[in-house]
Design a protein around this motif. Structure first.
Motif, PDB file in Angstrom:
ATOM      1  N   MET A  24       0.830  -1.212   0.000  1.00 20.11           N
ATOM      2  CA  MET A  24       0.000   0.000   0.000  1.00 20.11           C
ATOM      3  C   MET A  24       0.864   1.262   0.000  1.00 20.11           C
ATOM      4  SD  MET A  24      -3.157  -0.759  -0.280  1.00 20.11           S
ATOM      5  CE  MET A  24      -2.640  -2.068  -1.378  1.00 20.11           C
ATOM      6  N   LEU A  25       2.035   1.210   0.633  1.00 16.15           N
ATOM      7  CA  LEU A  25       2.972   2.337   0.587  1.00 16.15           C
ATOM      8  C   LEU A  25       3.451   2.564  -0.841  1.00 16.15           C
ATOM      9  CD1 LEU A  25       4.804   4.454   1.975  1.00 16.15           C
ATOM     10  CD2 LEU A  25       6.438   2.602   2.360  1.00 16.15           C
ATOM     11  N   PHE A  50       2.204   8.319   6.873  1.00 21.27           N
ATOM     12  CA  PHE A  50       1.370   7.371   7.628  1.00 21.27           C
ATOM     13  C   PHE A  50       1.717   5.927   7.277  1.00 21.27           C
ATOM     14  CE2 PHE A  50      -2.454  10.466   8.041  1.00 21.27           C
ATOM     15  CZ  PHE A  50      -1.845  11.083   9.127  1.00 21.27           C
ATOM     16  N   LEU A  51       1.780   5.640   5.984  1.00 21.39           N
ATOM     17  CA  LEU A  51       2.001   4.266   5.550  1.00 21.39           C
ATOM     18  C   LEU A  51       3.441   3.810   5.786  1.00 21.39           C
ATOM     19  CD1 LEU A  51      -0.150   4.307   2.308  1.00 21.39           C
ATOM     20  CD2 LEU A  51      -0.710   3.243   4.496  1.00 21.39           C
ATOM     21  N   ALA A  52       4.396   4.721   5.680  1.00 19.60           N
ATOM     22  CA  ALA A  52       5.787   4.352   5.981  1.00 19.60           C
ATOM     23  C   ALA A  52       5.951   4.038   7.467  1.00 19.60           C
ATOM     24  CB  ALA A  52       6.733   5.480   5.565  1.00 19.60           C
ATOM     25  N   LEU A  53       5.330   4.850   8.318  1.00 19.44           N
ATOM     26  CA  LEU A  53       5.381   4.564   9.755  1.00 19.44           C
ATOM     27  C   LEU A  53       4.674   3.254  10.084  1.00 19.44           C
ATOM     28  CD1 LEU A  53       4.784   8.068  11.365  1.00 19.44           C
ATOM     29  CD2 LEU A  53       6.841   6.671  11.496  1.00 19.44           C
ATOM     30  N   ILE A  76      -5.700   0.148   6.786  1.00 20.54           N
ATOM     31  CA  ILE A  76      -7.086  -0.189   6.453  1.00 20.54           C
ATOM     32  C   ILE A  76      -7.830   1.035   5.922  1.00 20.54           C
ATOM     33  CG2 ILE A  76      -9.304  -0.862   7.461  1.00 20.54           C
ATOM     34  CD1 ILE A  76      -7.715  -2.773   9.274  1.00 20.54           C
ATOM     35  N   VAL A  77      -7.624   2.190   6.551  1.00 17.33           N
ATOM     36  CA  VAL A  77      -8.279   3.419   6.089  1.00 17.33           C
ATOM     37  C   VAL A  77      -7.823   3.756   4.675  1.00 17.33           C
ATOM     38  CG1 VAL A  77      -8.414   5.919   6.454  1.00 17.33           C
ATOM     39  CG2 VAL A  77      -8.745   4.363   8.375  1.00 17.33           C
ATOM     40  N   TYR A  78      -6.526   3.626   4.407  1.00 18.56           N
ATOM     41  CA  TYR A  78      -6.042   3.898   3.055  1.00 18.56           C
ATOM     42  C   TYR A  78      -6.674   2.922   2.059  1.00 18.56           C
ATOM     43  CZ  TYR A  78      -3.111   4.491  -1.004  1.00 18.56           C
ATOM     44  OH  TYR A  78      -2.687   4.708  -2.290  1.00 18.56           O
TER      45      TYR A  78
END
Length: 114
Positions: A24-25, A50-53, A76-78
């Motif tokens: 997703m990242l 957000f996704l990297a963290l 999940i939100v992404y």
């Protein structure tokens, strides 16, 4: 014995979630910046952070701690909110068939010879 099996299962789940967060990242990284604005979502940079963290936390900390669970929620939100909106704005449908019904053929609607 049962506890070790459960820990092994959780480690496989954590690995799968980490790989999914990394996918997703990459998906967020290849989307255009203006698609985020057009879909009225946060900026591309914000979602990349957000996704990297989330990805880093899923690979570093155990899944049963607090921070990786927050990372899973961000992924999940992404996945269920931001990604479909970006695909809709940028025109990325699932294949060449867009907006048709299940009875459409290659040359128009199929009505069974009626």
């Amino acid at each position: 014995m049962l506890i070790y099996g459960f820990q092994s299962f959780l480690s496989w789940v954590q690995l799968a979630l980490g790989v999914y967060a990394a996918v997703m990242l990459i998906d967020a990284a290849v989307r255009r910046e203006d698609a985020y604005r057009a879909a009225s979502k946060q900026t591309k940079g914000m979602w990349l952070i957000f996704l990297a963290l989330a990805t880093a936390l899923l690979f570093i900390l155990p899944i049963m701690s607090f921070l990786p669970i927050i990372g899973v929620i961000a992924v999940i939100v992404y996945t269920v909110d931001v990604r479909p909106a970006l695909r809709e704005v940028s025109g990325g449908g699932s294949g060449p068939r867009r907006g048709g019904s299940s009875s459409d053929g290659p040359y128009g609607p199929f009505n069974g010879g009626r």
